[in-house]
Scaffold this active site. Structure first.
Site, PDB file in Angstrom:
ATOM      1  N   THR A 129      -3.040  -5.998  -4.960  1.00 35.21           N
ATOM      2  CA  THR A 129      -2.580  -4.955  -5.884  1.00 35.21           C
ATOM      3  C   THR A 129      -1.300  -5.343  -6.614  1.00 35.21           C
ATOM      4  OG1 THR A 129      -3.563  -3.271  -4.476  1.00 35.21           O
ATOM      5  CG2 THR A 129      -1.902  -2.536  -6.055  1.00 35.21           C
ATOM      6  N   GLU A 363      -7.177   1.400  -1.297  1.00 38.51           N
ATOM      7  CA  GLU A 363      -8.488   0.756  -1.108  1.00 38.51           C
ATOM      8  C   GLU A 363      -9.614   1.510  -1.824  1.00 38.51           C
ATOM      9  OE1 GLU A 363      -9.482  -0.894   2.694  1.00 38.51           O
ATOM     10  OE2 GLU A 363      -7.367  -0.959   3.280  1.00 38.51           O
TER      11      GLU A 363
END
Length: 388
Positions: A129, A363
């Site tokens: 990320t 997620e």
């Protein structure tokens, strides 16, 4: 079609349940007090001590294949374990497991990274990320440019779990901008000593992820995990695994909360009657029970799908979407049943109220999961009415 647990699964479930009751729940008062005062929930030393007790009981390397010294449990059994671990506010994991994609290491990398993680000697973090590449993981901006036998990595990763403590990071960087999307992304194993820095990020609850800064960090060619240009596939394998475990934890949390709601409603007196006698309270309990049961079977189905070797992505996505929303609805109802006491920091309810909110974000946000489900339906990769 078999919808019952094996004797071994029942034994494991009961053993973990007892472990949580004896080793973790007694620490909750201390955890709540420390969290209230802005301190670490439990010390690293205490955490390690509990992990070693789990190891002595045979709970070590649950997802680690037997040839690497683990127990190699199937995903359904690990789901059962995580449901039980979810029943305490102590964020605990048994030791001896490595990120699933580390099994793609070559032999030399296994000795340097995989085995030390399994043995508990090293800690990794998964760094995908970025500030502009969360849900849109294909928009990775971190770059790795080849310079002789090394790659120079520049960029920033954000919201990285274990990022402040990890010895090395599993880093995804663009190595071929011309390919665009995920085709030019490569995965690197980057030791902290190679020069990357981490900064703490304070969040709504006790989860303290990190921002990782890569400023001309040089990584040897031999530290590529897998093949050049095939890193994105590895990243998706890691994420799919978590989309089954997260809702499993959510089920455990919701079951503990539901029991708290039942117990409180029987003893709380309002207008000369226990509040459990009032339909408004009964409906909140009933709705929670139904949603927990539905979530449980979605997670079981996703785990079973993976265990028999079928692609689990679609079922895992549904399980994660429903489970992460379910636990948010349940904690809201149970807080409401407790009234003012539910808002206090004397009980774990308000902590869970804050903590489970992240399940709908990390997620895979709700919106991304819905997009994935819809795309499978619209492309007819999944047929309406099919059973899997």
């Amino acid at each position: 079609m078999q919808l019952t647990l094996t004797d071994e699964q029942k034994m494991i479930q009961e053993t973990v349940r007892e472990f949580v009751r004896k080793e973790l729940i007694p620490l909750e008062f201390e955890f709540i007090r420390n969290e209230r005062e802005g301190k670490t929930g439990i010390s690293k030393e205490r955490y390690k001590e509990i992990q070693l007790k789990g190891k002595k009981a045979g709970f070590w390397g649950l997802s680690t294949p037997e040839k690497y010294g683990g127990t190699g449990l199937d995903l359904l059994t690990r789901v059962l374990i995580n449901i039980e671990l979810g029943k305490t506010i102590i964020p605990f994991h048994f030791g001896g497991d490595a990120d699933n994609i580390l099994y793609h290491c070559n032999e030399e990398q296994k000795h340097k990274y995989l085995y030390p993680v399994i043995n508990g000697d090293r800690l990794s973090c998964f760094a995908l990320t970025e500030p502009g590449a969360g849900s849109d993981a294909r928009n990775i901006q971190t770059t790795a440019i080849k310079d002789g036998n090394e790659w120079i990595i520049n960029g920033e990763k954000i919201f990285i779990t274990n990022g402040n403590e990890a010895d090395f990071a599993i880093v995804f960087a663009v190595t071929d901008k011309g390919k665009g999307g995920h085709g030019g992304v490569t995965c690197f194993l980057v030791d902290r000593e190679m020069g990357w820095k981490s900064e703490n990020i304070h969040t709504i609850d006790g989860w303290d992820p990190a921002s990782l800064i890569f400023d001309n960090v040089r990584v040897p060619e031999e530290n590529i995990l897998g093949e050049v240009g095939h890193g994105f596939e590895l990243g998706m394998k890691w994420i799919t695994n978590g989309r089954t475990i997260i809702p499993a934890r959510a089920i455990g949390i919701a079951e503990r909360l539901l029991q708290m709601g039942i117990d409180h409603s029987k003893t709380r007196i309002a207008f000369n009657h226990p509040i459990s006698e009032y339909q408004a309270i009964q409906w909140m309990l009933a709705e929670s029970a139904v949603e927990i049961e539905a979530s449980k079977w979605l997670v079981f189905n996703a785990a079973y799908t993976a265990d028999i070797g079928k692609p689990p992505q679609y079922n895992a996505t549904i399980a994660k979407l429903y489970g992460s929303n379910m636990v948010n609805r349940v904690v809201d109802r149970i807080l409401q049943i407790h009234g003012g006491m539910g808002l206090t920091k004397e009980l774990p309810i308000e902590l869970w109220y804050r903590s489970v909110r992240k399940y709908r974000v990390f997620e895979g946000t709700d919106e991304i999961l819905k997009r994935t489900i819809a795309r499978n339906l619209l492309s007819e990769k999944v047929k309406v009415g099919s059973f899997s």
